[in-house]
Write a protein that holds these residues in place. Structure first.
Motif, short mmCIF file in Angstrom:
data_model
loop_
_atom_site.label_atom_id
_atom_site.label_comp_id
_atom_site.label_asym_id
_atom_site.label_seq_id
_atom_site.Cartn_x
_atom_site.Cartn_y
_atom_site.Cartn_z
N HIS A 1 -1.79 10.16 16.11
CA HIS A 1 -1.85 9.38 17.73
C HIS A 1 -0.67 8.28 16.83
N GLN A 2 0.35 8.97 16.58
CA GLN A 2 1.64 7.97 16.36
C GLN A 2 2.11 8.12 17.41
N ALA A 3 2.05 8.87 18.49
CA ALA A 3 3.24 8.93 20.02
C ALA A 3 2.68 7.80 20.85
N GLU A 4 1.46 8.03 20.73
CA GLU A 4 0.51 6.89 21.31
C GLU A 4 -0.12 6.16 20.98
N VAL A 5 0.02 5.63 20.17
CA VAL A 5 -0.82 3.99 19.48
C VAL A 5 0.64 3.02 19.15
N ASP A 6 0.39 1.74 19.02
CA ASP A 6 1.25 1.21 19.38
C ASP A 6 1.07 -0.17 17.40
N VAL A 7 -0.06 0.52 17.16
CA VAL A 7 -0.33 -0.62 16.18
C VAL A 7 -1.38 -0.23 15.78
N PHE A 8 -1.68 0.26 14.72
CA PHE A 8 -2.93 0.39 13.53
C PHE A 8 -3.30 -0.26 12.40
N ILE A 9 -5.08 -0.67 12.55
CA ILE A 9 -5.45 -1.39 12.21
C ILE A 9 -6.48 -0.85 10.64
N HIS A 10 -6.23 -1.12 9.70
CA HIS A 10 -7.56 -1.21 8.77
C HIS A 10 -8.63 -2.14 8.38
N CYS A 11 -9.48 -1.82 8.89
CA CYS A 11 -10.07 -2.78 8.87
C CYS A 11 -11.30 -3.45 7.10
N GLY A 12 -10.03 -2.75 6.42
CA GLY A 12 -10.70 -3.16 5.04
C GLY A 12 -11.32 -2.14 3.74
N ASP A 13 -11.78 -2.01 2.69
CA ASP A 13 -12.81 -0.67 2.30
C ASP A 13 -11.33 0.08 1.90
N SER A 14 -9.67 -0.12 1.64
CA SER A 14 -9.33 1.22 1.24
C SER A 14 -9.16 1.76 -0.11
N GLU A 15 -8.97 0.68 -0.68
CA GLU A 15 -9.57 1.06 -2.00
C GLU A 15 -7.95 1.28 -2.90
N LEU A 16 -6.93 1.02 -2.10
CA LEU A 16 -4.79 1.47 -1.97
C LEU A 16 -4.83 0.13 -2.72
N GLU A 17 -3.86 0.28 -3.02
CA GLU A 17 -2.40 -1.28 -2.99
C GLU A 17 -2.08 -1.75 -1.50
N LYS A 18 -1.59 -2.13 -1.44
CA LYS A 18 -0.70 -2.93 0.07
C LYS A 18 0.32 -1.62 0.59
N ALA A 19 1.25 -2.15 -1.29
CA ALA A 19 2.41 -1.58 -1.17
C ALA A 19 2.13 0.58 -1.36
N ASP A 20 0.86 0.89 -1.01
CA ASP A 20 1.04 2.51 -1.57
C ASP A 20 1.68 2.88 0.27
N ALA A 21 2.29 3.95 0.03
CA ALA A 21 2.59 4.49 1.46
C ALA A 21 2.04 5.02 2.30
N VAL A 22 0.48 5.27 1.97
CA VAL A 22 -0.27 5.39 3.02
C VAL A 22 -0.34 4.77 3.46
N MET A 23 -0.69 3.51 3.09
CA MET A 23 -1.00 1.51 4.43
C MET A 23 0.03 1.27 4.95
N GLU A 24 2.00 2.19 5.13
CA GLU A 24 2.73 0.91 5.52
C GLU A 24 2.18 1.65 7.00
N ARG A 25 2.59 0.61 7.22
CA ARG A 25 2.69 0.23 8.96
C ARG A 25 1.02 0.18 9.91
N LEU A 26 0.40 -0.10 8.78
CA LEU A 26 -0.63 0.14 9.14
C LEU A 26 -1.04 -1.87 8.74
#
Length: 170
Positions: free
Chosen positions: A23-48
């Motif tokens: 959805h990167q071409a259509e979504v302006d902002v991505f939100i994660h409402c918690g319980d990712s269980e990943l560090e905030k600095a994790d590359a997966v959490m970039e742009r979230l």
């Protein structure tokens, strides 16, 4: 403006990346409402835009975030601090306090959306452990002036029609 909303991924990485890429071409902002269980600095959490859930231990995550999108105020939280598995009353008090028009939360793993007293509540469900449905879900919210179009998707990117809806703000 489109907002991608996911929650309760509980350690998944490739699925979060796939949703972002899909959805990167259509979504302006991505939100994660918690319980990712990943560090905030994790590359997966970039742009979230992400908040802390009850299974997140990184203190870098805030408990909640308030953002203004167009003319609307968005409150993002996990929900565990507001006992959302029992009631959304406490969350509605927080929404009042923050003057939020749209409230995004997780914790219950139950996908759905509802307009209550002029406020739109959205729980994208869980992309790992859904409850009350077999589909592992996330959502995309499209805002057009005073209209909110919410589409739910399964983790493979198929629209879950029966959860999707359109709401109008007064």
């Amino acid at each position: 403006m489109k907002v991608g909303i996911m929650s309760d991924s509980h350690g998944l990485t490739s699925e979060v990346e796939q949703i972002k890429l899909r959805h990167q071409a259509e979504v302006d902002v991505f939100i994660h409402c918690g319980d990712s269980e990943l560090e905030k600095a994790d590359a997966v959490m970039e742009r979230l835009l992400a908040v802390k859930g009850n299974c997140d231990y990184d203190a870098a995550y805030p408990d909640y975030v308030v953002e203004t999108i167009g003319d609307l105020r968005l409150l993002v939280t996990h929900g565990h601090l507001y006992n959302v598995k029992m009631t959304i009353m406490n969350l509605s008090y927080k929404a009042d306090e923050e003057q939020a028009d749209i409230i995004c939360f997780g914790h219950s793993h139950i996908a759905g959306s509802e307009m209550i007293d002029g406020r739109l509540y959205i729980n994208p469900g869980s992309i790992r452990l859904p409850r009350n449905r077999k589909e592992k879900t996330y959502a995309i919210l499209e805002l057009k002036k005073k209209e909110a179009i919410i589409q739910f998707y399964d983790v493979e990117g198929n629209i879950v029609t029966e959860l999707s809806n359109t709401y109008t703000f007064n």
